[in-house]
Design a protein around this motif. Structure first.
Motif, mmCIF file in Angstrom:
data_model
loop_
_atom_site.group_PDB
_atom_site.id
_atom_site.type_symbol
_atom_site.label_atom_id
_atom_site.label_comp_id
_atom_site.label_asym_id
_atom_site.label_seq_id
_atom_site.Cartn_x
_atom_site.Cartn_y
_atom_site.Cartn_z
ATOM 1 N N LYS A 129 0.824 -1.210 0.000
ATOM 2 C CA LYS A 129 0.000 0.000 0.000
ATOM 3 C C LYS A 129 0.860 1.264 0.000
ATOM 4 N N GLN A 130 0.310 2.322 -0.579
ATOM 5 C CA GLN A 130 0.974 3.617 -0.583
ATOM 6 C C GLN A 130 0.357 4.516 0.491
ATOM 7 N N GLU A 131 0.876 5.720 0.613
ATOM 8 C CA GLU A 131 0.487 6.595 1.717
ATOM 9 C C GLU A 131 -0.621 7.579 1.322
ATOM 10 N N PHE A 132 -1.650 7.106 0.640
ATOM 11 C CA PHE A 132 -2.781 7.989 0.358
ATOM 12 C C PHE A 132 -4.086 7.281 0.697
ATOM 13 N N TYR A 133 -5.063 8.077 1.071
ATOM 14 C CA TYR A 133 -6.416 7.586 1.289
ATOM 15 C C TYR A 133 -7.232 7.840 0.021
ATOM 16 N N LEU A 134 -8.265 7.043 -0.176
ATOM 17 C CA LEU A 134 -9.062 7.129 -1.401
ATOM 18 C C LEU A 134 -10.540 7.159 -1.076
ATOM 19 N N THR A 135 -11.277 7.972 -1.835
ATOM 20 C CA THR A 135 -12.728 7.845 -1.875
ATOM 21 C C THR A 135 -13.150 7.940 -3.331
ATOM 22 N N ALA A 136 -14.200 7.218 -3.697
ATOM 23 C CA ALA A 136 -14.655 7.188 -5.084
ATOM 24 C C ALA A 136 -16.170 7.077 -5.109
ATOM 25 N N SER A 137 -16.799 7.998 -5.836
ATOM 26 C CA SER A 137 -18.259 8.043 -5.819
ATOM 27 C C SER A 137 -18.765 9.089 -6.800
ATOM 28 N N ARG A 138 -20.040 8.991 -7.148
ATOM 29 C CA ARG A 138 -20.708 10.132 -7.777
ATOM 30 C C ARG A 138 -20.756 11.257 -6.748
ATOM 31 N N LEU A 139 -20.508 12.478 -7.192
ATOM 32 C CA LEU A 139 -20.487 13.611 -6.268
ATOM 33 C C LEU A 139 -21.891 14.196 -6.160
ATOM 34 N N VAL A 140 -22.730 13.476 -5.412
ATOM 35 C CA VAL A 140 -24.115 13.882 -5.147
ATOM 36 C C VAL A 140 -24.283 13.990 -3.632
ATOM 37 N N PRO A 141 -25.277 14.741 -3.165
ATOM 38 C CA PRO A 141 -25.338 15.074 -1.732
ATOM 39 C C PRO A 141 -25.277 13.894 -0.772
ATOM 40 N N TYR A 142 -26.079 12.833 -1.012
ATOM 41 C CA TYR A 142 -26.179 11.805 0.026
ATOM 42 C C TYR A 142 -24.912 10.965 0.163
#
Length: 378
Positions: free
Chosen positions: A205-218
């Motif tokens: 693993k590398q030293e970054f965090y990840l998030t992945a999603s459609r950028l919608v409110p919920y």
């Protein structure tokens, strides 16, 4: 009695406009029953993206031809109950609906078996109503009262049409409880299929965090960005695009990188290399946390919804992630710190092994066994 192979089968989906979690369910149901006919409120799939429905023709409703329907079909929600009831399914023995809004409301007769795979009862009409009104700036005024009346009518219709379903399948125990709450009906839980073959285990693993999603409110990506803006010694990568991009970017500090939309192969590479995957939504099930675990990547998640069933917390013998209790930036920050203190307890192989519980093969086996049994019991 007819065998399953000889049945006339109809598969009803809400709408075909992209390829996301609910469409993956339809894809695998269609792989089980390749002779089935497809129905939906609308079908706006591009010709190049119809492989997952075997390039079949989809029978649609009158909403397909309404003005601006291709881009604004969701705004015709008040008409969808009427529209779905106009689909003529009288020629079919078995009707399988894939429903998160109105698909379960198709009309069937006493000689037909209707099985509804429910991704969720209509979220914005039930327990998410107040959040939906707030996010849509519909808390006050005449538009607010019109919206509230429409949602009230949707709840009445949604409850009534539950009587037309013979058997419910829920995509998680969380949704089974929603079904019990809204319809007073029990549901068999069959977790949705996750394409684990596309997400290989990666232990370095590398030293970054990840998030992945459609950028919608919920999805609450704004909270994740806000949390990491207050932890500038930690790197966050955000993958995805959507209506909230500008608003979320405005909250970001220099340690946060926005990559926009990425193809699945590239997203997989980021998932494999991430230190942890951060997930702040209250989801019905949540496929991306399972995909992350399939890569051997731990998950830091909001501890409500289906993710409680797909991620094992620190109280487990073989944990695969950490939960935070509130949808706030402070709660996310605390969870990241807790993860960094306890991360050595979360092993990539344990993450991968946990994800294997949600394979496509498992879904196909459980779904087919369920259909065979209930048809045989008729």
């Amino acid at each position: 009695m007819s065998t399953i192979e000889n049945l006339r089968i109809a598969i009803v989906h809400e709408w075909f406009a992209n390829y996301a979690g609910s469409e993956r369910v339809v894809e695998q149901i269609l792989n089980l029953f390749p002779k089935a006919d497809l129905f939906a409120v609308v079908d706006f799939l591009e010709d190049s993206k119809r492989d997952f429905i075997q390039n079949k023709k989809v029978t649609t409703t009158f909403i397909q031809n309404l003005p601006f329907a291709k881009t604004k079909f969701r705004q015709y929600l008040p008409l969808m109950p009427l529209a779905i009831e106009q689909l003529d399914l009288s020629a079919y023995d078995l009707v399988i609906s894939s429903s998160h809004a109105v698909a379960k409301g198709v009309l069937t007769g006493p000689h037909q078996l209707h099985i509804s795979y429910v991704h969720s009862p209509i979220r914005y009409a039930w327990d998410f109503q107040h959040q939906y009104l707030k996010e849509s700036n519909l808390e006050r005024g005449i538009k607010s009262w019109i919206a509230r009346w429409i949602l009230h009518q949707m709840r009445i219709w949604d409850t009534r049409t539950a009587n037309g379903v013979d058997l419910f399948i829920a995509n998680s125990e969380f949704i089974a409880r929603r079904i019990q709450k809204a319809y007073r009906r029990s549901a068999k839980v069959i977790y949705p299929p996750v394409d684990l073959q596309s997400y290989a285990l990666w232990e370095q693993k590398q030293e970054f965090y990840l998030t992945a999603s459609r950028l919608v409110p919920y999805k609450r990506i704004d909270l994740i960005v806000e949390a990491f803006s207050q932890m500038r010694d930690r790197q966050l990568i955000v993958i995805g695009d959507g209506e909230q991009m500008a608003k979320i970017r405005a909250k970001a500090s220099v340690n946060i990188q926005f990559l926009g939309h990425r193809e699945p192969e590239e997203l997989c590479s980021y998932m494999q290399n991430a230190k942890a995957f951060v997930f702040a939504a209250e989801e019905d099930f949540g496929i991306t946390p399972v995909e992350a675990q399939a890569c051997g990547t731990p998950v830091i998640a909001y501890g409500r919804g289906g993710v409680r069933e797909s991620v094992r917390g620190l109280d487990s013998d073989r944990p695969t992630g950490i939960f935070f209790a509130e949808q706030t930036a402070a709660s996310i920050r605390a969870a990241v710190i807790e993860f960094e203190k306890n991360g050595d307890r979360i092993l990539p192989k344990d993450c991968r092994d946990n994800a294997l519980r949600f394979s496509t093969e498992r879904f196909q086996r459980e779904f087919r066994e369920f259909v065979d049994r209930v048809w045989g019991d008729r």
